[in-house]
Each structure stands twice: as C-alpha cells, then as structure tokens.
Design a protein around this motif. Structure first.
Motif, PDB file in Angstrom:
ATOM      1  N   HIS A 166     -10.642  -0.721  -6.627  1.00 39.84           N
ATOM      2  CA  HIS A 166      -9.514  -0.285  -6.819  1.00 39.84           C
ATOM      3  C   HIS A 166      -8.451  -0.187  -5.680  1.00 39.84           C
ATOM      4  CE1 HIS A 166     -10.519   3.509  -5.101  1.00 39.84           C
ATOM      5  NE2 HIS A 166     -11.857   3.700  -6.061  1.00 39.84           N
ATOM      6  N   LYS A 167      -9.205  -0.399  -4.484  1.00 40.31           N
ATOM      7  CA  LYS A 167      -8.076  -0.631  -3.256  1.00 40.31           C
ATOM      8  C   LYS A 167      -7.452   0.796  -2.961  1.00 40.31           C
ATOM      9  CE  LYS A 167      -9.538  -4.950  -2.901  1.00 40.31           C
ATOM     10  NZ  LYS A 167     -10.365  -5.511  -3.944  1.00 40.31           N
ATOM     11  N   GLY A 168      -8.110   1.910  -3.531  1.00 37.39           N
ATOM     12  CA  GLY A 168      -7.402   3.149  -3.256  1.00 37.39           C
ATOM     13  C   GLY A 168      -6.241   3.632  -4.234  1.00 37.39           C
ATOM     14  N   TYR A 169      -5.983   2.591  -5.182  1.00 37.69           N
ATOM     15  CA  TYR A 169      -4.745   2.979  -6.081  1.00 37.69           C
ATOM     16  C   TYR A 169      -5.370   4.003  -7.112  1.00 37.69           C
ATOM     17  CZ  TYR A 169      -1.897  -0.798  -4.410  1.00 37.69           C
ATOM     18  OH  TYR A 169      -1.018  -1.423  -3.572  1.00 37.69           O
ATOM     19  N   PRO A 170      -4.331   4.886  -7.732  1.00 35.08           N
ATOM     20  CA  PRO A 170      -4.869   5.948  -8.552  1.00 35.08           C
ATOM     21  C   PRO A 170      -5.040   5.616 -10.058  1.00 35.08           C
ATOM     22  CG  PRO A 170      -2.541   5.710  -8.407  1.00 35.08           C
ATOM     23  CD  PRO A 170      -2.885   4.772  -7.503  1.00 35.08           C
ATOM     24  N   THR A 171      -6.261   4.629  -9.979  1.00 40.18           N
ATOM     25  CA  THR A 171      -6.863   4.113 -11.319  1.00 40.18           C
ATOM     26  C   THR A 171      -7.415   5.417 -12.041  1.00 40.18           C
ATOM     27  OG1 THR A 171      -8.775   3.462 -10.271  1.00 40.18           O
ATOM     28  CG2 THR A 171      -6.999   1.897 -10.449  1.00 40.18           C
ATOM     29  N   ALA A 172      -7.808   5.328 -13.200  1.00 41.48           N
ATOM     30  CA  ALA A 172      -8.623   6.456 -13.738  1.00 41.48           C
ATOM     31  C   ALA A 172     -10.111   6.516 -13.086  1.00 41.48           C
ATOM     32  CB  ALA A 172      -8.772   6.241 -15.288  1.00 41.48           C
ATOM     33  N   GLY A 174       0.708  -1.377   0.002  1.00 34.96           N
ATOM     34  CA  GLY A 174       0.089   0.014   0.030  1.00 34.96           C
ATOM     35  C   GLY A 174       0.820   1.280   0.084  1.00 34.96           C
ATOM     36  N   ARG A 175       1.849   1.389  -0.554  1.00 37.08           N
ATOM     37  CA  ARG A 175       2.729   2.566  -0.794  1.00 37.08           C
ATOM     38  C   ARG A 175       1.900   3.382  -1.802  1.00 37.08           C
ATOM     39  NH1 ARG A 175       9.199   1.854   0.042  1.00 37.08           N
ATOM     40  NH2 ARG A 175       9.021   3.919  -0.648  1.00 37.08           N
ATOM     41  N   GLY A 176       1.526   2.938  -2.850  1.00 38.85           N
ATOM     42  CA  GLY A 176       1.192   3.764  -4.048  1.00 38.85           C
ATOM     43  C   GLY A 176      -0.283   4.384  -3.865  1.00 38.85           C
ATOM     44  N   MET A 187      -9.581  -2.010   2.833  1.00 38.73           N
ATOM     45  CA  MET A 187     -10.179  -1.322   1.683  1.00 38.73           C
ATOM     46  C   MET A 187     -11.618  -1.786   1.318  1.00 38.73           C
ATOM     47  SD  MET A 187      -8.132   1.088   1.485  1.00 38.73           S
ATOM     48  CE  MET A 187      -8.949   2.099   0.351  1.00 38.73           C
ATOM     49  N   VAL A 188     -11.958  -2.959   1.422  1.00 38.85           N
ATOM     50  CA  VAL A 188     -13.324  -3.360   1.196  1.00 38.85           C
ATOM     51  C   VAL A 188     -14.293  -2.702   2.578  1.00 38.85           C
ATOM     52  CG1 VAL A 188     -14.817  -5.468   1.072  1.00 38.85           C
ATOM     53  CG2 VAL A 188     -12.712  -5.537  -0.141  1.00 38.85           C
ATOM     54  N   GLU A 189     -13.697  -2.892   3.723  1.00 37.35           N
ATOM     55  CA  GLU A 189     -14.397  -2.213   4.719  1.00 37.35           C
ATOM     56  C   GLU A 189     -14.738  -0.816   4.381  1.00 37.35           C
ATOM     57  OE1 GLU A 189     -12.506  -3.186   8.315  1.00 37.35           O
ATOM     58  OE2 GLU A 189     -12.766  -5.485   8.008  1.00 37.35           O
ATOM     59  N   MET A 190     -13.768  -0.251   4.108  1.00 34.43           N
ATOM     60  CA  MET A 190     -13.722   1.346   3.631  1.00 34.43           C
ATOM     61  C   MET A 190     -14.752   1.618   2.501  1.00 34.43           C
ATOM     62  SD  MET A 190     -11.920   3.082   5.925  1.00 34.43           S
ATOM     63  CE  MET A 190     -12.376   1.728   7.074  1.00 34.43           C
ATOM     64  N   LYS A 220      -0.789  -7.585   1.821  1.00 41.68           N
ATOM     65  CA  LYS A 220      -1.570  -7.273   0.991  1.00 41.68           C
ATOM     66  C   LYS A 220      -3.126  -7.883   1.146  1.00 41.68           C
ATOM     67  CE  LYS A 220      -2.694  -6.554  -3.766  1.00 41.68           C
ATOM     68  NZ  LYS A 220      -3.677  -5.282  -3.701  1.00 41.68           N
ATOM     69  N   THR A 221      -3.205  -8.750   1.908  1.00 41.92           N
ATOM     70  CA  THR A 221      -4.710  -9.374   1.997  1.00 41.92           C
ATOM     71  C   THR A 221      -5.161  -8.555   3.135  1.00 41.92           C
ATOM     72  OG1 THR A 221      -3.920 -11.224   3.307  1.00 41.92           O
ATOM     73  CG2 THR A 221      -4.465 -11.731   1.161  1.00 41.92           C
ATOM     74  N   ALA A 222      -4.413  -8.216   4.026  1.00 42.10           N
ATOM     75  CA  ALA A 222      -5.047  -7.339   5.008  1.00 42.10           C
ATOM     76  C   ALA A 222      -5.289  -5.976   4.689  1.00 42.10           C
ATOM     77  CB  ALA A 222      -3.814  -7.073   6.335  1.00 42.10           C
ATOM     78  N   ARG A 223      -4.518  -5.285   3.828  1.00 39.91           N
ATOM     79  CA  ARG A 223      -5.070  -3.952   3.434  1.00 39.91           C
ATOM     80  C   ARG A 223      -6.192  -4.117   2.576  1.00 39.91           C
ATOM     81  NH1 ARG A 223      -4.823  -0.324  -0.287  1.00 39.91           N
ATOM     82  NH2 ARG A 223      -4.462   1.829   0.659  1.00 39.91           N
ATOM     83  N   ASP A 224      -6.250  -5.152   1.615  1.00 39.66           N
ATOM     84  CA  ASP A 224      -7.369  -5.188   0.584  1.00 39.66           C
ATOM     85  C   ASP A 224      -8.606  -5.385   1.516  1.00 39.66           C
ATOM     86  OD1 ASP A 224      -5.775  -4.913  -1.592  1.00 39.66           O
ATOM     87  OD2 ASP A 224      -5.907  -7.012  -2.131  1.00 39.66           O
TER      88      ASP A 224
END
Length: 193
Positions: free
Chosen positions: A158-164, A15-17, A143-146, A136-140
C-alpha cells in the motif's frame, strides 16, 4: 533579442497523502533533442511503465534530482511545507540551473528562479510529468525498502497510503518510526486524539 537558452524545470512531489514515509520531490530539465514518448501524470501509469520511464528520464534528461522530507520533518512543519521544502531541495541540487520552474499545483517553493504553479501540471507539462514519475518511483522504492524493515505493515503493498489494510495493520501493531504522527489515523492509534 536574448541568446539565453530557456531551460524549463518541471517539479512535482509524491507522497502527501500516505500515513507513513517521506514525501518526495523531483526536479527535471528535459532535453529537447531527446523527447521521451509516453510521459504522463505518474498516477495514470502502471508501476511497470513508471519504472521504465524513470530509467529513460534519468538517461536522457539534461538534469534531474530527487529529494525528500522525512516523516519527522512532515510532523514538524506540516505536509505542505515539507512538500515545498523537498521541492526546494530538489531544485537546489540541480547541476544545471533552469531559467524557469514549473510546479504541479498551486504552491511554489521559495526559490530565486521564476516559478509558476500549474494545476494538474503533471498532465499538461512534460517536464512536470517527468518529475512526477521520478518522485513517485523513488518514493515507492523507499516504501518497498521500508517493507523489509517493517514487514508487519506490508508497506510494499500500500506504500503507506491509508488503505483499509494499512489501517488494520496500524491498529494491530501500533505506529512505527516512519509513521506520520501528525496524521489523524496515526494520532488515534497513539492515543493523541
């Protein structure tokens, strides 16, 4: 010759990006008596495979922990320092102290245990691969909870990544409290650049 058992702890972050959410780190000491087939860099595995391996790691590792640094901490100390702090927190929470820590990448957290950074360690060292999967699984999952809390941002997708898609939603709705205000796209939406 020393009778001390060598206990290698693998450490990695996830989750750095992303523009939103915490950065996670995991520390794993695998049990040589219970090898886990299929361990690999979490980025190369499907979500289903990661989730299955995470269960196996938690069941069979000698010790494992997961820690994080919040978006606020990331904004305060920067993403590199937050990643290292999450790693340190994970290591500090281990119930068994390792004799050596192997970290994915160039940078190691400030700890008293001998540590070594290994570039692409998540594809070279089983313990680091296991840590990458847990982080990765913990962060994902977070993000589903968020997503449930902030459905307008579609974090589950998108799990918070800077997708379009995420950038469009960010522009449309503005930033929420879990967006990282120190990241350029969020700064732009907030009018800070």
């Amino acid at each position: 010759m020393s009778n001390e058992r060598v206990l290698i702890c693998g450490v990695d972050e996830a989750g750095r990006g992303p523009l939103a959410g915490a950065v996670y780190a995991a520390a794993v000491i695998l049990d040589p008596q219970h090898p886990i087939p299929g361990l690999a860099d979490s980025k190369t595995l499907s979500e289903k495979k990661r989730d299955m391996l995470a269960i196996e790691i938690k069941q069979h590792a000698l010790a494992w922990t997961i820690a994080s640094c919040s978006a606020e901490e990331i904004d305060e100390i920067n993403i590199l320092q937050a990643s290292l702090l999450a790693m340190k927190r994970a290591i500090d929470q281990l119930t068994i102290m390792p004799t050596q820590v192997l970290v994915d990448g160039l940078h190691c957290p400030g700890i008293a245990i001998p540590a070594q950074g290994i570039v692409k360690g998540d594809s070279k060292v089983q313990e680091i691969a296991a840590a990458s999967i847990l982080a990765k699984t913990a962060r994902d999952h977070e993000m589903v909870e968020m997503h449930a809390r902030y459905p307008q941002y579609d974090f589950a997708k998108h799990k918070g990544y800077p997708t379009a898609h995420h950038l469009r939603l960010l522009a449309e709705h503005g930033a929420c409290e879990i967006h990282r205000r120190s990241y350029a796209p969020v700064k732009k939406v907030l009018g800070l650049v």
